[in-house]
Design a protein around this motif. Structure first.
Motif, mmCIF file in Angstrom:
data_model
loop_
_atom_site.group_PDB
_atom_site.id
_atom_site.type_symbol
_atom_site.label_atom_id
_atom_site.label_comp_id
_atom_site.label_asym_id
_atom_site.label_seq_id
_atom_site.Cartn_x
_atom_site.Cartn_y
_atom_site.Cartn_z
ATOM 1 N N ARG A 79 -5.783 -46.599 33.646
ATOM 2 C CA ARG A 79 -6.317 -45.487 32.866
ATOM 3 C C ARG A 79 -7.797 -45.227 33.135
ATOM 4 O O ARG A 79 -8.227 -44.080 33.184
ATOM 5 C CB ARG A 79 -6.102 -45.743 31.371
ATOM 6 C CG ARG A 79 -4.629 -46.000 31.047
ATOM 7 C CD ARG A 79 -4.334 -45.895 29.570
ATOM 8 N NE ARG A 79 -5.187 -46.705 28.728
ATOM 9 C CZ ARG A 79 -5.305 -46.529 27.413
ATOM 10 N NH1 ARG A 79 -4.647 -45.560 26.819
ATOM 11 N NH2 ARG A 79 -6.075 -47.313 26.688
ATOM 12 N N GLY A 80 -8.582 -46.284 33.282
ATOM 13 C CA GLY A 80 -10.006 -46.095 33.541
ATOM 14 C C GLY A 80 -10.813 -47.310 33.139
ATOM 15 O O GLY A 80 -10.321 -48.215 32.453
ATOM 16 N N ALA A 81 -12.075 -47.318 33.537
ATOM 17 C CA ALA A 81 -12.954 -48.450 33.252
ATOM 18 C C ALA A 81 -13.243 -48.577 31.762
ATOM 19 O O ALA A 81 -13.665 -49.637 31.302
ATOM 20 C CB ALA A 81 -14.259 -48.309 34.032
ATOM 21 N N TRP A 82 -13.018 -47.508 30.995
ATOM 22 C CA TRP A 82 -13.241 -47.538 29.544
ATOM 23 C C TRP A 82 -12.149 -48.325 28.813
ATOM 24 O O TRP A 82 -12.309 -48.657 27.638
ATOM 25 C CB TRP A 82 -13.293 -46.107 28.995
ATOM 26 C CG TRP A 82 -12.100 -45.288 29.394
ATOM 27 C CD1 TRP A 82 -11.969 -44.524 30.515
ATOM 28 C CD2 TRP A 82 -10.857 -45.185 28.691
ATOM 29 N NE1 TRP A 82 -10.723 -43.943 30.559
ATOM 30 C CE2 TRP A 82 -10.028 -44.324 29.451
ATOM 31 C CE3 TRP A 82 -10.367 -45.716 27.500
ATOM 32 C CZ2 TRP A 82 -8.731 -44.007 29.050
ATOM 33 C CZ3 TRP A 82 -9.080 -45.396 27.099
ATOM 34 C CH2 TRP A 82 -8.280 -44.543 27.867
ATOM 35 N N CYS A 83 -11.056 -48.601 29.513
ATOM 36 C CA CYS A 83 -9.908 -49.283 28.911
ATOM 37 C C CYS A 83 -10.007 -50.786 29.148
ATOM 38 O O CYS A 83 -9.899 -51.240 30.296
ATOM 39 C CB CYS A 83 -8.609 -48.737 29.503
ATOM 40 S SG CYS A 83 -7.139 -49.690 29.080
ATOM 41 N N GLN A 113 -10.507 -41.310 37.108
ATOM 42 C CA GLN A 113 -11.969 -41.292 37.008
ATOM 43 C C GLN A 113 -12.628 -40.658 38.226
ATOM 44 O O GLN A 113 -12.103 -40.730 39.340
ATOM 45 C CB GLN A 113 -12.499 -42.729 36.914
ATOM 46 C CG GLN A 113 -12.099 -43.475 35.678
ATOM 47 C CD GLN A 113 -12.706 -44.867 35.684
ATOM 48 O OE1 GLN A 113 -13.231 -45.299 34.684
ATOM 49 N NE2 GLN A 113 -12.633 -45.564 36.797
ATOM 50 N N ILE A 114 -13.820 -40.117 38.008
ATOM 51 C CA ILE A 114 -14.631 -39.645 39.121
ATOM 52 C C ILE A 114 -15.110 -40.848 39.932
ATOM 53 O O ILE A 114 -15.173 -41.972 39.427
ATOM 54 C CB ILE A 114 -15.828 -38.811 38.622
ATOM 55 C CG1 ILE A 114 -16.701 -39.623 37.660
ATOM 56 C CG2 ILE A 114 -15.339 -37.523 37.952
ATOM 57 C CD1 ILE A 114 -17.959 -38.905 37.197
ATOM 58 N N LEU A 164 -14.022 -38.983 27.955
ATOM 59 C CA LEU A 164 -13.098 -38.716 29.056
ATOM 60 C C LEU A 164 -13.375 -37.380 29.735
ATOM 61 O O LEU A 164 -13.026 -37.196 30.903
ATOM 62 C CB LEU A 164 -11.653 -38.768 28.554
ATOM 63 C CG LEU A 164 -11.193 -40.119 27.983
ATOM 64 C CD1 LEU A 164 -9.700 -40.085 27.668
ATOM 65 C CD2 LEU A 164 -11.505 -41.249 28.950
ATOM 66 N N GLN A 165 -13.995 -36.454 29.017
ATOM 67 C CA GLN A 165 -14.370 -35.181 29.642
ATOM 68 C C GLN A 165 -15.260 -35.428 30.856
ATOM 69 O O GLN A 165 -15.071 -34.833 31.919
ATOM 70 C CB GLN A 165 -15.101 -34.296 28.628
ATOM 71 C CG GLN A 165 -15.634 -32.973 29.183
ATOM 72 C CD GLN A 165 -14.541 -31.974 29.481
ATOM 73 O OE1 GLN A 165 -13.461 -32.022 28.895
ATOM 74 N NE2 GLN A 165 -14.796 -31.070 30.414
ATOM 75 N N ARG A 166 -16.199 -36.339 30.724
ATOM 76 C CA ARG A 166 -17.124 -36.637 31.822
ATOM 77 C C ARG A 166 -16.496 -37.563 32.852
ATOM 78 O O ARG A 166 -16.502 -37.257 34.046
ATOM 79 C CB ARG A 166 -18.410 -37.273 31.272
ATOM 80 C CG ARG A 166 -19.438 -37.621 32.378
ATOM 81 C CD ARG A 166 -20.646 -38.332 31.797
ATOM 82 N NE ARG A 166 -20.286 -39.631 31.222
ATOM 83 C CZ ARG A 166 -20.129 -40.743 31.949
ATOM 84 N NH1 ARG A 166 -20.272 -40.721 33.270
ATOM 85 N NH2 ARG A 166 -19.825 -41.887 31.355
ATOM 86 N N VAL A 167 -15.949 -38.688 32.409
ATOM 87 C CA VAL A 167 -15.499 -39.689 33.375
ATOM 88 C C VAL A 167 -14.270 -39.225 34.156
ATOM 89 O O VAL A 167 -14.032 -39.687 35.273
ATOM 90 C CB VAL A 167 -15.221 -41.055 32.710
ATOM 91 C CG1 VAL A 167 -16.472 -41.579 32.026
ATOM 92 C CG2 VAL A 167 -14.062 -40.990 31.741
ATOM 93 N N ASN A 168 -13.498 -38.291 33.584
ATOM 94 C CA ASN A 168 -12.322 -37.782 34.293
ATOM 95 C C ASN A 168 -12.578 -36.423 34.933
ATOM 96 O O ASN A 168 -11.637 -35.708 35.282
ATOM 97 C CB ASN A 168 -11.121 -37.694 33.348
ATOM 98 C CG ASN A 168 -10.530 -39.058 33.038
ATOM 99 O OD1 ASN A 168 -11.011 -40.076 33.525
ATOM 100 N ND2 ASN A 168 -9.496 -39.083 32.226
#
Length: 215
Positions: A79-83, A113-114, A164-168
């Motif tokens: 899902r991402g580094a935030w998870c 993620q970007i 998530l708006q930014r990181v994705n």
């Protein structure tokens, strides 16, 4: 300790820190996703793996065809580094990376993620494998893994500061189911783990066993 035992221990400790109303939103969203049939619709054993060419955290373009030219591929979606569950799972894969390489395989991880976010993750955990950016989740969609967060859960993630708006890269609502595939050199999926439960992941030992079973 197995990866999923570690994840379960983390989950149980984490639950004590999350307000009851937030847990209720998360649990309801998880239950709805579980009964949605999403996991059953995802690609599984015997399917041809959709090809992709994605940007790596190091700034290169990594294509599945190029990876397969060198041997089998272990492809994992997160899902991402935030998870935090993703971070635990990726660290576990890093611990088994040498075993994967010894079997002639390449490991790649894909998230929405970007690249800058993927680079931070890769550096933070000293990952020796490619971390790829599937901004917009087009590749996850081809594998049948992409889903949209419900409104209330998206609002919870915003309140928790996941941004998530930014990181994705402007695609805050779409995430992949946690999934790991072992893909043979001919592009056929030979082993698959797909779950609607983000707190469970493929066991590295099972991935290694799947690689050992390739002929």
């Amino acid at each position: 300790m197995s990866l999923n035992a570690e994840l379960r221990s983390f989950y149980e400790a984490r639950q004590q820190q999350i307000p009851a109303e937030v847990r209720a939103v998360m649990n309801r969203a998880g239950e709805e996703l579980a009964v949605s049939g999403q996991a059953e619709r995802a690609l599984s054993v015997g399917a041809q793996a959709p090809r992709f060419a994605l940007a790596s955290a190091a700034g290169r373009t990594v294509a599945l065809d190029d990876l397969l030219a060198d041997g089998p591929v272990v492809l994992t979606f997160y899902r991402g580094a935030w998870c935090p569950y993703c971070n635990i799972a990726l660290r576990a894969l890093q611990e088994h990376h040498a075993d994967i390489v010894a079997r002639g395989a390449r490991l790649v991880a894909v998230s929405p993620q970007i690249p800058d976010e993927s680079l931070s993750l890769s550096e933070k955990h000293s990952l020796a494998f490619d971390v790829l950016s599937d901004v917009g989740s087009d590749t996850a969609k081809q594998y049948g893994l992409a889903f949209d967060l419900p409104d209330d859960l998206a609002a919870v993630y915003d309140r928790l500061g996941f941004d998530l708006q930014r990181v994705n890269g402007g695609h805050p609502r779409t995430l992949p189911l946690p999934a790991t595939y072992v893909i043979d050199r001919d592009g056929t999926i030979r082993w698959a783990f797909v779950s609607t439960d983000y707190t469970t992941r493929a066991e590295p030992a099972d991935v290694l066993a799947a690689l050992d079973a390739l002929v």
